[in-house]
Structure formats: C-alpha cells, structure tokens
Design a protein around this motif. Structure first.
Motif, PDB file in Angstrom:
ATOM      1  N   ILE A  11      34.529  17.481  -1.773  1.00  0.00           N
ATOM      2  CA  ILE A  11      34.826  16.307  -2.583  1.00  0.00           C
ATOM      3  C   ILE A  11      34.366  16.667  -3.988  1.00  0.00           C
ATOM      4  O   ILE A  11      33.185  16.932  -4.206  1.00  0.00           O
ATOM      5  CB  ILE A  11      34.045  15.063  -2.110  1.00  0.00           C
ATOM      6  N   ASP A  12      35.289  16.753  -4.918  1.00  0.00           N
ATOM      7  CA  ASP A  12      35.035  17.075  -6.330  1.00  0.00           C
ATOM      8  C   ASP A  12      34.519  18.508  -6.535  1.00  0.00           C
ATOM      9  O   ASP A  12      33.988  19.140  -5.612  1.00  0.00           O
ATOM     10  CB  ASP A  12      34.081  16.065  -6.981  1.00  0.00           C
ATOM     11  N   ALA A  13      34.750  18.959  -7.754  1.00  0.00           N
ATOM     12  CA  ALA A  13      34.424  20.356  -8.066  1.00  0.00           C
ATOM     13  C   ALA A  13      34.057  20.471  -9.547  1.00  0.00           C
ATOM     14  O   ALA A  13      34.788  21.040 -10.346  1.00  0.00           O
ATOM     15  CB  ALA A  13      35.622  21.257  -7.743  1.00  0.00           C
ATOM     16  N   PHE A  27      39.181  17.411  -2.515  1.00  0.00           N
ATOM     17  CA  PHE A  27      39.605  16.030  -2.732  1.00  0.00           C
ATOM     18  C   PHE A  27      38.918  15.513  -3.991  1.00  0.00           C
ATOM     19  O   PHE A  27      37.688  15.512  -4.077  1.00  0.00           O
ATOM     20  CB  PHE A  27      39.200  15.156  -1.535  1.00  0.00           C
ATOM     21  N   LEU A  28      39.716  15.098  -4.961  1.00  0.00           N
ATOM     22  CA  LEU A  28      39.152  14.638  -6.231  1.00  0.00           C
ATOM     23  C   LEU A  28      38.981  13.125  -6.220  1.00  0.00           C
ATOM     24  O   LEU A  28      39.906  12.392  -5.879  1.00  0.00           O
ATOM     25  CB  LEU A  28      40.074  15.037  -7.394  1.00  0.00           C
ATOM     26  N   THR A  29      37.788  12.685  -6.633  1.00  0.00           N
ATOM     27  CA  THR A  29      37.570  11.238  -6.738  1.00  0.00           C
ATOM     28  C   THR A  29      38.234  10.685  -7.994  1.00  0.00           C
ATOM     29  O   THR A  29      38.589   9.523  -8.033  1.00  0.00           O
ATOM     30  CB  THR A  29      36.077  10.881  -6.766  1.00  0.00           C
ATOM     31  N   HIS A  30      38.335  11.500  -9.032  1.00  0.00           N
ATOM     32  CA  HIS A  30      39.058  11.127 -10.248  1.00  0.00           C
ATOM     33  C   HIS A  30      39.165  12.333 -11.155  1.00  0.00           C
ATOM     34  O   HIS A  30      38.653  13.403 -10.833  1.00  0.00           O
ATOM     35  CB  HIS A  30      38.440   9.913 -10.949  1.00  0.00           C
ATOM     36  N   GLY A  50      32.810   8.647  -5.730  1.00  0.00           N
ATOM     37  CA  GLY A  50      32.964   9.139  -7.099  1.00  0.00           C
ATOM     38  C   GLY A  50      32.195   8.268  -8.070  1.00  0.00           C
ATOM     39  O   GLY A  50      31.038   7.919  -7.838  1.00  0.00           O
ATOM     40  N   ASP A  51      32.862   7.874  -9.165  1.00  0.00           N
ATOM     41  CA  ASP A  51      32.210   7.003 -10.143  1.00  0.00           C
ATOM     42  C   ASP A  51      32.653   5.546  -9.974  1.00  0.00           C
ATOM     43  O   ASP A  51      32.338   4.699 -10.805  1.00  0.00           O
ATOM     44  CB  ASP A  51      32.516   7.485 -11.571  1.00  0.00           C
ATOM     45  N   SER A  52      33.386   5.261  -8.893  1.00  0.00           N
ATOM     46  CA  SER A  52      33.804   3.873  -8.635  1.00  0.00           C
ATOM     47  C   SER A  52      32.652   3.045  -8.101  1.00  0.00           C
ATOM     48  O   SER A  52      32.673   1.822  -8.185  1.00  0.00           O
ATOM     49  CB  SER A  52      34.959   3.846  -7.627  1.00  0.00           C
ATOM     50  N   TYR A  53      31.675   3.711  -7.526  1.00  0.00           N
ATOM     51  CA  TYR A  53      30.462   3.009  -7.080  1.00  0.00           C
ATOM     52  C   TYR A  53      29.309   3.992  -7.039  1.00  0.00           C
ATOM     53  O   TYR A  53      29.303   4.924  -6.228  1.00  0.00           O
ATOM     54  CB  TYR A  53      30.667   2.387  -5.697  1.00  0.00           C
ATOM     55  N   ILE A  54      28.370   3.800  -7.943  1.00  0.00           N
ATOM     56  CA  ILE A  54      27.144   4.583  -7.955  1.00  0.00           C
ATOM     57  C   ILE A  54      26.006   3.593  -7.707  1.00  0.00           C
ATOM     58  O   ILE A  54      25.720   2.763  -8.583  1.00  0.00           O
ATOM     59  CB  ILE A  54      26.963   5.309  -9.302  1.00  0.00           C
ATOM     60  N   PRO A  55      25.410   3.606  -6.540  1.00  0.00           N
ATOM     61  CA  PRO A  55      24.367   2.629  -6.250  1.00  0.00           C
ATOM     62  C   PRO A  55      23.289   2.624  -7.342  1.00  0.00           C
ATOM     63  O   PRO A  55      22.824   3.690  -7.764  1.00  0.00           O
ATOM     64  CB  PRO A  55      23.789   3.116  -4.906  1.00  0.00           C
ATOM     65  N   GLY A  56      22.963   1.443  -7.815  1.00  0.00           N
ATOM     66  CA  GLY A  56      21.933   1.319  -8.848  1.00  0.00           C
ATOM     67  C   GLY A  56      22.471   1.410 -10.262  1.00  0.00           C
ATOM     68  O   GLY A  56      21.717   1.276 -11.223  1.00  0.00           O
TER      69      GLY A  56
END
Ligand SMILES: [Zn+2]
Length: 199
Positions: A30-32, A52-55, A149-155
């Motif tokens: 997931i992401d690179a 697989f790219l999150t964005h 990805g950056d759609s949800y970063i806890p905190g």
C-alpha cells in the motif's frame, strides 16, 4: 495468514504497508513513498506483485519508478484521478517540493468503488472511494485491516486545503471509513507524531 508490515519512508514520513504471507513469494504494497526504505526492509524472498495507491500525492508515490525497475511485472492500482496525478508533477504536488516525480506506464490499472482484488488464495482487498483530502483518494480494506491513506489519520484532522480538497466530501468519506474501522486495525498514511507536513 496475511501479514502486515509498516514501512516509514523518508519522503515526508509517509507510511507504506507490506502485505505478505510467509509461505508465498508474491507480496503487495500500500503506497510507495520511499523506494529505498521499502527495498531495505523487504524480506529477500519476496517480490512485489502490486502496489495499491491511497492517493496521488508525491509522498505516497515517489518510489514507484525505482520499484518498477526492480519488479517490472508489478502492477500499480489507483483511481482515474490517481493515474492523472501520477503523470503530472503539479497534480501530485511534487513540482512544489523540489522533488519532481511522475510515472506513466501500461501497468497502471484504474480501480473503483466496490471492486475487490484477490491478493492470495481467498484473501481479498476491497476498494472504497474516499475523496475529500483530494479527488484521487481510495481506502482499502481486508478482513482485519483498513488502509486509509490521508483520508483518515487517527488524531489528526483530514487536510482538505490542498488543491482539489473538499471538506464536505471528506466528512462523508470519514464516516464511511469510521464505520469500517470499528472491527479493523487502522493503517494510516502517516503517524501523527512523525507528521512533518500537511500533505
Ligand atoms: Zn496526501
């Protein structure tokens, strides 16, 4: 059994995740964001079969070219907006960060909401479109993990102030992600304690 290994890159401290099994030589990412770090931490017996790219932001895609050089049969999975961002240094924002990167190739595969892809026998990854941070955002989930990805970063608050960000969409996406996160381990695009940028 599916194993997950987090790899923290040096490009804005973005996270990649290695999805692998101990008895299979194929693995997925997931992401690179940082190819060197990924290659350093990749166990010798594994070859990367898909990313697989999150964005499409550069801190999540900068390592693709180098990884494809090492694993030429590797496929890149992303949304149609992600594919556009990959090939455009302004859309992936690398043009503004002194690190222009772009990637165009036949191995870029467009995926969308509702699809699921078999990683290993009976192990699937599911695709959710979660725009808001940017148009290209996808969230992936397996039985026990969700890759946000950056759609949800806890905190952290979802960043929607970059080009093509949309707060309303981000909130809708967040609700969907939170619902799926209830019984899954959250694997986000950054860790808040290492987050050095708003990307
Ligand atoms: Zn981003």
């Amino acid at each position: 059994m599916l194993q997950i290994k987090k790899i923290i890159g040096h490009v804005l401290s973005s996270n990649s995740y290695l999805l692998f099994r101990k008895d299979v030589t194929d693995c997925y990412l997931i992401d690179a964001g940082d190819a060197n770090q990924i290659l350093n931490e990749l166990p010798d017996y594994l070859g990367i079969k898909g990313i697989f790219l999150t964005h499409g932001h550069f801190d999540h895609v900068s390592g693709i070219k180098k990884l494809i050089n090492c694993f030429p049969d590797c496929k890149i999975y992303t949304s149609k907006y992600g594919k556009e961002a990959l090939g455009d240094t302004k859309k992936n924002l690398s043009a503004y960060h002194d690190l222009p990167v772009s990637y165009i190739g036949d191995n870029v595969i467009i995926i969308s909401e509702g699809e699921r892809i078999e990683l290993f026998d009976d192990t699937f990854i599911n695709i959710l479109e979660t725009p808001g941070h940017c148009q290209s955002c996808l969230t992936y989930y397996t039985n026990h993990h969700i890759f946000t990805g950056d759609s949800y970063i806890p905190g952290a608050k979802v960043v929607t102030t970059l080009p093509k960000g949309n707060k309303t969409q981000a909130n809708i996406s967040l609700q969907r992600i939170l619902e799926l996160s209830k019984d899954r381990i959250i694997c986000a695009g950054h860790d808040t304690d290492k987050w050095v940028s708003i990307l």
